[in-house]
Design a protein around this motif. Structure first.
Motif, PDB file in Angstrom:
ATOM      1  N   ASP A  27      36.398  38.700  62.594  1.00 48.88           N
ATOM      2  CA  ASP A  27      36.873  38.733  61.217  1.00 48.88           C
ATOM      3  C   ASP A  27      36.134  39.910  60.585  1.00 48.88           C
ATOM      4  OD1 ASP A  27      37.002  38.572  58.463  1.00 48.88           O
ATOM      5  OD2 ASP A  27      36.970  36.379  58.401  1.00 48.88           O
ATOM      6  N   ASP A  72      40.333  44.158  56.436  1.00 47.01           N
ATOM      7  CA  ASP A  72      41.051  43.909  55.193  1.00 47.01           C
ATOM      8  C   ASP A  72      41.179  45.205  54.401  1.00 47.01           C
ATOM      9  OD1 ASP A  72      42.332  42.454  53.208  1.00 47.01           O
ATOM     10  OD2 ASP A  72      40.934  40.788  53.394  1.00 47.01           O
ATOM     11  N   GLU A  83      32.040  37.128  61.915  1.00 48.05           N
ATOM     12  CA  GLU A  83      32.479  37.693  60.629  1.00 48.05           C
ATOM     13  C   GLU A  83      31.570  38.861  60.257  1.00 48.05           C
ATOM     14  OE1 GLU A  83      33.560  34.752  57.553  1.00 48.05           O
ATOM     15  OE2 GLU A  83      32.281  35.903  56.200  1.00 48.05           O
ATOM     16  N   ALA A 115      36.826  41.624  57.895  1.00 46.49           N
ATOM     17  CA  ALA A 115      37.284  41.890  56.523  1.00 46.49           C
ATOM     18  C   ALA A 115      36.488  43.064  55.949  1.00 46.49           C
ATOM     19  CB  ALA A 115      37.126  40.653  55.647  1.00 46.49           C
ATOM     20  N   ARG A 116      35.165  43.047  56.189  1.00 47.28           N
ATOM     21  CA  ARG A 116      34.293  44.131  55.698  1.00 47.28           C
ATOM     22  C   ARG A 116      33.623  44.881  56.849  1.00 47.28           C
ATOM     23  NH1 ARG A 116      33.834  39.896  52.241  1.00 47.28           N
ATOM     24  NH2 ARG A 116      34.566  40.258  50.113  1.00 47.28           N
ATOM     25  N   GLY A 126      44.456  39.077  54.805  1.00 54.42           N
ATOM     26  CA  GLY A 126      43.460  38.892  55.845  1.00 54.42           C
ATOM     27  C   GLY A 126      43.497  37.483  56.403  1.00 54.42           C
ATOM     28  N   THR A 127      43.774  36.539  55.541  1.00 59.72           N
ATOM     29  CA  THR A 127      43.854  35.153  55.987  1.00 59.72           C
ATOM     30  C   THR A 127      44.916  35.005  57.070  1.00 59.72           C
ATOM     31  OG1 THR A 127      43.098  34.379  53.828  1.00 59.72           O
ATOM     32  CG2 THR A 127      44.297  32.792  55.187  1.00 59.72           C
ATOM     33  N   HIS A 163      34.459  32.430  56.707  1.00 61.36           N
ATOM     34  CA  HIS A 163      35.693  32.371  55.927  1.00 61.36           C
ATOM     35  C   HIS A 163      36.684  31.397  56.547  1.00 61.36           C
ATOM     36  CE1 HIS A 163      39.266  33.828  53.724  1.00 61.36           C
ATOM     37  NE2 HIS A 163      38.415  34.358  52.876  1.00 61.36           N
ATOM     38  N   LYS A 209      39.795  44.626  50.089  1.00 66.05           N
ATOM     39  CA  LYS A 209      38.403  44.386  49.681  1.00 66.05           C
ATOM     40  C   LYS A 209      37.813  45.736  49.258  1.00 66.05           C
ATOM     41  CE  LYS A 209      38.559  39.979  50.555  1.00 66.05           C
ATOM     42  NZ  LYS A 209      38.184  39.248  51.755  1.00 66.05           N
TER      43      LYS A 209
HETATM   44  C1  LIG Z   1      38.626  38.049  52.016  1.00 65.33           C
HETATM   45  C2  LIG Z   1      38.270  37.620  53.377  1.00 65.33           C
HETATM   46  C3  LIG Z   1      39.234  37.167  54.274  1.00 65.33           C
HETATM   47  C4  LIG Z   1      40.685  36.960  53.887  1.00 65.33           C
HETATM   48  O1  LIG Z   1      41.288  38.061  53.376  1.00 65.33           O
HETATM   49  P1  LIG Z   1      42.491  37.940  52.311  1.00 65.33           P
HETATM   50  O2  LIG Z   1      43.107  39.276  52.398  1.00 65.33           O
HETATM   51  O3  LIG Z   1      41.856  37.633  51.000  1.00 65.33           O
HETATM   52  O4  LIG Z   1      43.385  36.837  52.774  1.00 65.33           O
HETATM   53  C5  LIG Z   1      38.831  36.839  55.537  1.00 65.33           C
HETATM   54  N1  LIG Z   1      37.547  36.932  55.903  1.00 65.33           N
HETATM   55  C6  LIG Z   1      36.586  37.357  55.072  1.00 65.33           C
HETATM   56  C7  LIG Z   1      35.191  37.468  55.556  1.00 65.33           C
HETATM   57  C8  LIG Z   1      36.908  37.709  53.770  1.00 65.33           C
HETATM   58  O5  LIG Z   1      35.949  38.105  52.941  1.00 65.33           O
END
Ligand SMILES: *Cc1c(COP(=O)(O)O)cnc(C)c1O
Length: 363
Positions: A181, A209, A148, A183-184, A71-72, A96, A212
């Motif tokens: 972002d 992501d 985010e 991720a979730r 995700g990064t 993040h 997660k």
């Molecule tokens: C975990 C996370 C990331 C990065 O994801 P990775 O796969 O761990 O590199 C980016 N943004 C948020 C909000 C996250 O929780």
């Protein structure tokens, strides 16, 4: 012949609330991965990766998507493509990209991320509008905004759709780019009942992501226009993120998107139950009403312990791992490998740690 060194067994937590990143592939996911068709990913010849990116593009309502190792990398590629050195990007102080990407936006893209002080990770359209700089010869150019969804360090907060629409509408008025972002994002969707595509429609680019809450071992998906993803591929290749038979792991993402989305509701229910129980423990400051998804934050200052001491106690005495999130802030995260029958031990451990504290409030 050398003597093998003694191996110190790593103590595994009995109950692991450290993060939703710790999940292991289920036997069904492993079986699916074992039979997945694979090929050379960077040549576009891996059927599993191709299926996964097509699923992501459809899920997010974008023209295309690219599979990346993390995700990064999704965030950093998006920032690099959207901005120019010297630009200023707006994000919440808890983001993040500010706190957990090793200064990537500055180091890689030469951009300054300006922190807005939101409420539990969520700032308002008014705050956003006020932070956009008037174009001038002296000021950095405000070029974009990152939201985010959900806010991790804010405690799993879901950005309301009207806030998202308000902020991204103002961004467009000012010619700024927008990146989510996410991720979730799927946690947000399951919690709110609002489709991922409905949130994603407000953004130029979106990342989700896989490693997660979805429970896949590796990877993230970055989605946007055809032109944007074409450029993202160039950076993926340049930064060493282009892979070969990546379908071995990407197939876990296909499985997760098919089978692990709806079940996020269980994680949210477990987080709410946990928070409700923790609210009864003397010495903890916790707001169960703030628990919207799978993240629970609480403060342990009134126990006289630091979060690190608190976490050592739950782990050493009960085998329950939590995460140290601030000097006196503890975070617990529910996930695929945390089941409702583990709640009593988790509560016992946290109550035990609180009672081990030195202040009267914890007595
Ligand atoms: C975990 C996370 C990331 C990065 O994801 P990775 O796969 O761990 O590199 C980016 N943004 C948020 C909000 C996250 O929780």
């Amino acid at each position: 012949m050398s003597t093998p060194a003694a191996i110190t067994p790593v103590k595994r937590p009995v109950v692991d609330l450290y993060s939703d990143t710790i999940t292991l592939p289920t036997p069904e996911m492993r079986a699916f991965m074992a039979q997945a068709p694979i090929g050379d990913e960077q040549k576009g010849e891996d059927p599993s990766v191709n299926e996964l990116t097509a699923m992501a593009a459809e899920l997010l309502g974008k023209e295309a998507a690219v599979y990346l190792p993390s995700g990064t990398m999704c965030n950093e590629i998006a920032l690099a493509l959207h901005s120019r050195p010297g630009d200023e990007v707006l994000a919440d102080a808890t983001a993040h990209i500010i706190n957990y990407e090793v200064g990537g936006p500055a180091a890689i893209s030469g951009i300054n991320v300006r922190a807005l002080q939101g409420e539990r990770g969520v700032f308002t359209p008014e705050q956003f509008r006020a932070a956009i700089r008037t174009p001038s010869r002296y000021a950095p150019r405000t070029s974009g905004v990152v939201i985010e969804q959900t806010s991790n360090a804010g405690g799993g907060t879901v950005w309301p759709l009207e806030t998202v629409a308000g902020i991204t509408g103002i961004a467009r008025e000012h010619g700024l780019w927008t990146h989510m972002d996410g991720a979730r994002l799927l946690n947000a969707s399951v919690a709110s009942g609002i489709e991922p595509v409905t949130y994603a429609a407000h953004f130029d680019s979106v990342f989700i992501d896989l490693s997660k809450g979805l429970g896949a071992p590796v990877g993230g998906l970055l989605a946007g226009s055809h032109a944007f993803i074409e450029e993202a591929w160039r950076l993926k290749q340049r930064w060493g993120g282009a892979m070969r038979q990546a379908g071995v792991v990407a197939s876990a993402g296909v499985y997760a998107l098919r089978h692990h989305v709806e079940r996020l509701a269980e994680d949210h229910a477990n987080a709410r139950r946990l928070a409700a129980e923790l609210a009864g423990i003397p010495g903890l400051v916790i707001h169960p009403e703030h628990v919207e998804t799978n993240i629970v934050l609480f403060d342990v200052a009134a126990t006289g312990l630091t979060a690190a001491e608190f976490g050592r106690h739950t782990m050493d005495e009960y085998g329950v791992r939590v995460s140290v999130f601030g000097p006196t802030t503890v975070r617990v995260v529910t996930h695929l490998d945390f089941t409702a029958d583990q709640i009593p031990l988790a509560v016992r451990a946290i109550a035990g740690a609180a009672a081990s504290g030195t202040l009267p409030a914890a007595a």
